[in-house]
Design an enzyme around this catalytic site. Structure first.
Site, PDB file in Angstrom:
ATOM      1  CE  LYS A 178      22.833 -13.750  31.500  1.00 19.40           C
ATOM      2  NZ  LYS A 178      21.500 -12.888  31.114  1.00 19.40           N
ATOM      3  CG  PHE A 211      14.261 -15.551  24.145  1.00 15.33           C
ATOM      4  CD1 PHE A 211      13.585 -15.318  23.279  1.00 15.33           C
ATOM      5  CD2 PHE A 211      15.149 -14.512  24.751  1.00 15.33           C
ATOM      6  CE1 PHE A 211      13.635 -14.184  22.119  1.00 15.33           C
ATOM      7  CE2 PHE A 211      15.581 -13.524  23.977  1.00 15.33           C
ATOM      8  CZ  PHE A 211      14.513 -13.238  22.615  1.00 15.33           C
ATOM      9  CD  GLN A 212      18.353 -13.867  21.673  1.00 21.31           C
ATOM     10  OE1 GLN A 212      19.008 -13.598  22.641  1.00 21.31           O
ATOM     11  NE2 GLN A 212      18.080 -12.910  20.790  1.00 21.31           N
ATOM     12  CD  GLU A 257      25.047 -11.515  15.359  1.00 25.54           C
ATOM     13  OE1 GLU A 257      24.423 -11.181  14.354  1.00 25.54           O
ATOM     14  OE2 GLU A 257      24.327 -11.209  16.531  1.00 25.54           O
ATOM     15  CG  MET A 262      31.271 -16.089 -11.894  1.00 18.00           C
ATOM     16  SD  MET A 262      32.421 -16.058 -13.358  1.00 18.00           S
ATOM     17  CE  MET A 262      33.929 -15.528 -12.543  1.00 18.00           C
TER      18      MET A 262
END
Lengths: 596, 177
Positions: free
Chosen positions: A172, A122-123, A60, A493
């Protein structure tokens, strides 16, 4: 581009269909995303249409950076679609990056059904809470009838004013419910109850600015990403105004391409690794004209010694950018393009002529700084200098339809110094947040927007490895992105700062067991090429450009090269270090440890 | 014994400012304002919020903060930048304004102290809203410094609990927000 909405009356659809319709009406052509449980109804709606294309990323974070690359190379809003919980939290780095660099992104996140919110489902993650400080604005859509309005509003907020990322969190059950679609009313300037960015400058302030500019003896334009974000008018009017006045101009890292690099009035980039002439001109100017730039600490160095002798004009669309770090004599809140257009008009109307004598003396002084040739480096016969590799890359791509992205670190600074940009939107780099792993997925987004262009990610091997999984996406969608990896086996760096400020104790900045990048490319079905000696660089670049499809170019460069010039963090512009080639010693004390 | 905490003189460049902010009455708006202050390291001395227009769904946040002139200007601009914020007024800059606060103050004591607390409450126009044979709860309304003064006087008289509502503020004169 925005499409004319076809449906003016409302009609019943599912939330997911409403969402897709809203995207289409906002002119969205492509969405970067990754499916999951909470967004399955949306993916189902995407499956049953062909107006909005979907690019399936491999992580993502890659989706957000790809949307950023798409947005910055086109000026359109980049769109992301991810699932709830980890899908949303993986976006946080990209959203923060887009916020810092003012990139218009709309990120659609799935959410558990409204009746389960707060139950540690969940999630489930508190996406709105988590993304509140890293977005320009965010929304939780609680009812399907609010969905269309919120999506239209999200696009407007993302692209208008100072652009930025907007999250729309979609439970949802909301996307599964039946609701009514409402078409956008006025795409360009919808009226919002409380959000109304100020675009037109205050006339009296423009007049005051013009008087200050006309009477300056040692003036300097200091312009940033705001010029590019503002659009073609700002770019065109900036060029006109700078040429009308004959004054010198410097660009920030984000502003490169806002003014042509080949122009004789251009002093190069300023800041920590900017040119000697740009930084000394900042230190010694008597009038600083800052437009669409934000006096970032990488630009100002030590604030108490920042350009003490100058008056400052600051034009920015974001009022909070003015007088944040540096107090200015004249702050003008406006869109850069409109402010510049007003200034050009007034300058011509009043027939202003700069003070030729003073300006001549100022340019003479700048010429002595330029004569230092601050980007000079010591060429080597047997090891590839990263600066040399980039010079050759620039020569090989000059005049082509080419876009560059970068990762973050030494290679990024060398790319900013040695690639020359004549036009805006050709240079995508993570400036504010400094996100390693930005460049490769950003290049993917650029390539999606410009399928026939040459898109090159200038990378370091450490940054590249942070989001290299997107090579798989590039293979799937035939996106021929080229990664030009300046491989020094160090986080360059970090190593440079350890050398300068931590007594050369290279704590955890060396990477053993790096992959063979050529074989890595081949394992994805892509091609790789390697250069180990200076005489191999040109051939490697040619092969990289000419080979169809994605290519990883592994350029093994000098392991201990440092980026110069350098203003150490917290130092003043006049304390710039020009490097060993200019007879200056490297700093090896621990004094710099507190610097950032 | 000297301590850094007590020897450092108050910074004269730090100013106290009172803001009135008109915001959309929607979930999360207060979190945006508070998150802005904590995220950028600004101070909140007092904060009150309540709906003031149920038709247009507007809430008013009254906020007292401290900072240098540049910080105060930043706070105003940063608040103004939040999408659901309609108006930001720095009342301290804009001229004469009123500040009022309500407080409940519980004092427990007997005998002379109890009488003394009642006498002072009368001077300060505090009302007794609850009493037992050993205690009073005073309600008082006034400028924050007046409440500070009352509390200081109650301390030796058996002060055991304070509840303050925070500052509500409004400009004087004919102009509305």
């Amino acid at each position: 581009m925005t499409t004319v909405p076809t449906k003016t009356e409302t009609q019943a659809m599912t939330g997911a269909e409403i969402l897709v319709q809203a995207l289409a009406d906002q002119g969205v052509e492509v969405v970067f995303g990754y499916p999951g449980g909470a967004v399955l109804p949306i993916y189902d709606a995407l499956f049953r249409q062909n107006r909005v294309r979907h690019i399936l990323v491999r992580h993502e974070q890659g989706a957000v950076h790809a949307a950023e690359g798409y947005a910055r190379s086109t000026g359109k809003v980049g769109v992301v679609l991810v699932t709830s919980g980890p899908g949303a939290t993986n976006c946080v780095t990209g959203l923060t990056d887009a916020l810092m660099d003012s990139v218009p992104v709309v990120c659609l996140t799935g959410q558990v059904p409204t009746h389960m919110i707060g139950n540690d489902a969940f999630q489930e993650a508190d996406t709105i809470g988590i993304t509140r400080p890293c977005t320009k604005h965010n929304y939780l859509v609680k009812q399907v009838d609010d969905l269309a309005r919120i999506v239209h509003e999200a696009f407007y907020i993302a692209r208008s004013g100072r652009p930025g990322p907007v999250v729309v969190d979609l439970p949802k059950n909301v996307v599964m419910a039946a609701g009514e679609y409402v078409a956008p009313t006025n795409l360009d300037e919808p009226r919002h109850a409380s959000y109304r960015p100020q675009l037109d400058p205050d006339r009296a302030k423009i007049e005051a600015a013009i008087e200050m500019i006309a009477s300056a003896k040692r003036p300097l334009f200091y312009t940033g990403g705001g010029i590019i974000n503002s659009g073609p008018q700002a770019v065109e009017k900036l060029r006109e105004f700078v040429r009308l006045t004959g004054y010198p101009i410097t660009n920030t890292l984000m502003g490169l391409g806002g003014y042509p690099a080949s122009d004789k009035q251009f002093l190069g980039m300023l800041g920590m690794h900017g040119t000697y002439e740009a930084n000394l001109a900042m230190a010694e100017c008597d009038l600083m004209i800052a437009i669409g730039s934000r006096f970032d600490d990488r630009v100002t160095g030590r604030l108490t010694d920042f350009s003490k002798g100058s008056k400052k004009i600051h034009i920015d669309i974001d009022p909070s950018s003015i007088n944040k770090n540096v107090r200015v004599e004249l702050g003008i809140v406006a869109d850069c393009g409109r402010a510049l257009a007003a200034m050009v008009e007034l300058w011509k109307k009043r027939r202003h002529k700069p003070d030729a004598g003073a300006l001549g003396a100022w340019w003479d002084k700048i010429a002595t700084w330029r004569a230092k040739d601050c980007l000079r480096y010591r060429q080597s016969a047997d090891v590839i200098k990263p600066q040399y590799a980039l010079q050759r890359l620039y020569e090989a791509t000059k005049g082509k339809d080419v876009y560059f992205t970068t990762e973050v670190g030494q290679h990024q600074m060398w790319a900013a110094q040695f690639l020359k940009f004549e036009e805006p939107k050709r240079w995508m780099t993570s400036g504010g947040l400094g996100t390693m792993g930005y460049g490769f997925p950003a290049a993917m987004g650029v390539q999606v927007a410009h399928p026939d262009a040459l898109v090159i990610d200038v990378a370091g091997e450490a940054s590249f490895m942070m989001n290299m999984q997107e090579l798989s996406t590039m293979m799937q969608y035939r996106l021929p992105v080229k990664a030009f990896i300046l491989n020094n086996r160090y986080m360059g760096m970090v190593r440079q700062w350890q050398e300068f400020f931590h007594g050369g104790r290279y704590s955890e900045s060396y990477m053993d067991s790096l992959p063979d990048f050529v074989k890595l490319a081949e394992s994805f079905g892509a091609n790789g090429v390697r250069a180990t000696k200076p005489e191999e660089v040109d051939q490697a670049i040619r092969t990289m450009i000419e080979t169809p499809g994605p290519v990883l170019a592994d350029i093994l460069v000098d392991q201990e090269e440092n980026v110069y010039p350098m203003i150490p963090g917290g130092a003043a512009h006049y304390e710039m270090k020009l490097g060993p080639d200019h007879g200056e010693l490297k700093e090896t004390t621990d004094k710099g440890m507190v610097l950032v | 014994m000297t301590s850094a905490l007590y020897t450092s003189a108050p910074d004269p460049s730090v100013e106290r400012h009172t803001f009135s902010v008109l915001v959309e009455n929607e979930p999360g708006v207060l979190a945006r304002v508070i998150g802005l202050f904590s995220g950028r390291g600004y101070n909140i001395e007092s904060l009150t919020v309540a709906e003031v227009d149920s038709v247009r769904r507007l809430s008013r946040i009254n906020l007292v903060t401290t900072g240098s002139r540049m910080i105060i200007e930043q706070i105003k601009n940063q608040l103004d930048r939040l999408v659901p914020v309609h108006k930001v007024h720095d009342l301290t800059v804009e001229g004469a304004h009123l500040e009022r606060e309500i407080a409940l103050i519980k004092v427990v004591g007997k005998g002379e102290k109890r009488v003394e607390s009642l006498r002072i409450a009368d001077i300060f126009r505090a009302h007794v809203v609850d009493s037992t044979d050993k205690s009073f709860v005073f309600e008082m309304t006034g400028r924050p410094d007046k409440i500070d003064a009352f509390i200081r006087l109650m301390e030796p008289l058996g002060l055991i609990e304070i509840s303050r509502a925070g500052v509500v503020a409004m400009s004087r004169g004919t102009d509305g927000i």
